[in-house]
Design a protein around this motif. Structure first.
Motif, PDB file in Angstrom:
ATOM      1  N   SER A  58       1.148  -1.317   0.164  1.00  0.00           N
ATOM      2  CA  SER A  58      -0.084   0.067  -0.456  1.00  0.00           C
ATOM      3  C   SER A  58       0.893   1.206  -0.508  1.00  0.00           C
ATOM      4  N   PHE A  59       0.428   1.976  -0.504  1.00  0.00           N
ATOM      5  CA  PHE A  59       1.014   3.840  -0.904  1.00  0.00           C
ATOM      6  C   PHE A  59      -0.024   4.282   0.017  1.00  0.00           C
ATOM      7  N   THR A 106      -4.416   0.633  -1.379  1.00  0.00           N
ATOM      8  CA  THR A 106      -3.559  -0.891  -1.373  1.00  0.00           C
ATOM      9  C   THR A 106      -3.477  -0.318  -3.207  1.00  0.00           C
ATOM     10  N   ILE A 107      -2.353  -0.943  -3.420  1.00  0.00           N
ATOM     11  CA  ILE A 107      -1.718  -0.801  -4.772  1.00  0.00           C
ATOM     12  C   ILE A 107      -1.566  -2.363  -5.475  1.00  0.00           C
ATOM     13  N   LEU A 108      -0.913  -3.159  -4.493  1.00  0.00           N
ATOM     14  CA  LEU A 108      -0.942  -4.918  -4.775  1.00  0.00           C
ATOM     15  C   LEU A 108      -1.837  -4.999  -3.893  1.00  0.00           C
ATOM     16  N   THR A 126       6.186  -1.053  -9.377  1.00  0.00           N
ATOM     17  CA  THR A 126       5.946  -1.405  -8.197  1.00  0.00           C
ATOM     18  C   THR A 126       6.629  -2.890  -8.107  1.00  0.00           C
ATOM     19  N   THR A 127       5.567  -3.637  -8.881  1.00  0.00           N
ATOM     20  CA  THR A 127       6.006  -5.178  -8.256  1.00  0.00           C
ATOM     21  C   THR A 127       7.629  -5.542  -9.188  1.00  0.00           C
ATOM     22  N   LEU A 128       8.157  -4.453 -10.028  1.00  0.00           N
ATOM     23  CA  LEU A 128       8.520  -5.219 -10.939  1.00  0.00           C
ATOM     24  C   LEU A 128       9.751  -4.307  -9.304  1.00  0.00           C
ATOM     25  N   ARG A 129       9.270  -3.395  -8.938  1.00  0.00           N
ATOM     26  CA  ARG A 129      10.643  -2.910  -7.885  1.00  0.00           C
ATOM     27  C   ARG A 129      10.707  -3.100  -6.865  1.00  0.00           C
ATOM     28  N   ILE A 130       8.798  -4.299  -6.029  1.00  0.00           N
ATOM     29  CA  ILE A 130       9.686  -5.069  -5.323  1.00  0.00           C
ATOM     30  C   ILE A 130      10.213  -6.023  -5.741  1.00  0.00           C
ATOM     31  N   ALA A 180       8.125  -5.207   0.213  1.00  0.00           N
ATOM     32  CA  ALA A 180       7.065  -5.798  -0.018  1.00  0.00           C
ATOM     33  C   ALA A 180       6.059  -5.198   1.993  1.00  0.00           C
ATOM     34  N   ASP A 181       4.513  -5.046   2.144  1.00  0.00           N
ATOM     35  CA  ASP A 181       4.172  -4.808   3.485  1.00  0.00           C
ATOM     36  C   ASP A 181       4.452  -6.354   4.198  1.00  0.00           C
TER      37      ASP A 181
END
Ligand SMILES: Nc1ncnc2c1ncn2[C@@H]1O[C@H](COP(=O)(O)OP(=O)(O)O)[C@@H](O)[C@H]1O
Ligand SMILES: [Mg+2]
Length: 367
Positions: free
Chosen positions: A16-17, A21-23, A48-52, A59-60
């Protein structure tokens, strides 16, 4: 693909940002040597997925596993993954050679090794004759290759590419798509590409992951997601689609009889349905067939509509037809002998059917 070794695994990844909730709950396994694409509309959570995966974002909750090791707490430069960004982020004052060598110098790699690795990777991306140029002396495509070389020189286990071609013009982009795909094949490195361009995703990938609003809608081969979309969203995002409303009237072997947009018809489907169920019938424009209005239009099972738009596209004739109930249908027909003898006119009343076997039936949720 499944018998290959997993190289990146996302397990129940949530992010989340600012309370948004983003993912939602991402589960994804990417296999060694695979060309995988994250495809979805802007803002759906691809970057965001790529950056994680890269480690620039954490990831939270959930696990990020690379090469069998949980890397949630491992910094980006120790993960064996490298990222090529949309903005190439080259050092403007450095030569191509030094741009590519920079990371190795920072890591105190011996001089000889730097020379051989940089030379090799410049050869791979076809820039061996441009080693002494500065970025501003290169075309957009060449700058893109420098960015690629800079990532490849690290011999990454996985290369992450975030919309790497979006700054290039259309024809250069097509050329680079081919080059990237060939490069990936030749090197055998796992590529994870992010794009919002469905054509790019279909033409380059071994597997496509279609995302929408922080959720993976479908994962499959390009053929699989195009021909057997599992939702209206996927069908519509991966190309043009006609969505018709249907109701099951009878059940048969390998199919159903149904009423679709008011007409009776038989449909092949393996979906388990009950009499009375409502469903969506998805049909690609290229699978529609327009015919001259038959002698018995009320009983032949075809839909009836009026031609409201004809667009000559070179290889195809694209037609928009309005059914009597107002639904619009897109048809895209290739020119061949079959159609030579029938060129319908604007406003003409025509019959519309489809090529049996390509239709996708999606039961209406909650119906
Ligand atoms: N650092 C951040 N802070 C706040 N919101 C962010 C941040 N990064 C991304 N977002 C938001 O997360 C959503 C998904 O972004 P992103 O992963 O970049 O989408 P995509 O790459 O699919 O276009 C967007 O609504 C974006 O505004
Ligand atoms: Mg993005």
């Amino acid at each position: 693909m499944e018998n290959r070794k997993p190289v990146v695994e996302l397990q129940n990844v949530k992010k989340s940002f600012d309370d948004k909730t983003i993912l939602k709950n991402i589960n994804l396994t990417i296999y060694n040597g695979e060309f995988l694409t994250l495809l979805g509309p802007s803002g759906c959570g691809k970057t965001t997925t790529l950056r994680i995966i890269a480690g620039f974002e954490s990831a939270d909750s959930g696990n990020v596993i690379i090469n069998g090791e949980r890397v949630n707490d491992i910094p980006p430069n120790k993960r064996g993954v490298h990222t090529v960004f949309q903005s190439y982020a080259l050092f403007p004052h450095m030569t191509v050679y030094n741009n590519v060598a920079f990371g190795l110098k920072m890591h105190k790699v011996p001089k000889n090794e730097i020379k051989s690795r940089v030379t090799e990777v410049l050869r791979i991306v076809k820039l061996e004759n441009f080693a002494d140029r500065k970025p501003h002396q290169l075309s957009g495509g060449q700058q893109q290759r420098v960015a690629l070389a800079r990532a490849l020189v690290n011999k990454p286990l996985v290369l992450l590419l975030d919309e790497p071609l979006s700054a290039l013009d259309a024809s250069l982009r097509k050329g680079m798509q081919k080059e990237l795909k060939q490069l990936q094949r030749a090197l055998g490195i796992t590529f994870i590409l992010v794009t919002h361009d469905q054509e790019e995703a279909l033409s380059m990938s071994d597997r496509v992951v279609v995302m929408n609003e922080g959720v993976i809608e479908q994962t499959g081969t390009p053929k699989n997601v195009y021909e057997e979309p599992n939702s209206v969203f996927v069908a519509g995002f991966i190309g043009d689609i006609n969505i018709l409303n249907g109701e099951v009237l009878g059940l048969g072997d390998g199919g159903i009889s149904a009423r679709v947009e008011g007409r009776l018809c038989a449909i092949k489907t393996k979906k388990s349905l009950k009499i009375g169920d409502r469903f969506k019938l998805l049909l690609r424009p290229e699978d529609m067939r327009i015919e001259k209005l038959s002698e018995n239009p009320e009983t032949d099972g075809l839909m009836i509509g009026n031609v409201v738009l004809k667009t000559y596209k070179g290889a195809t004739l694209d037609t928009l037809i309005r059914l009597q109930n107002g639904t619009q249908i897109k048809a895209s027909e290739f020119f061949d002998e079959e159609y030579e003898d029938f060129d319908y006119n604007m406003d003409e009343k025509v019959s519309i059917g489809w090529v049996s076997g390509w239709e996708v039936v999606l039961p209406d949720e909650g119906a």
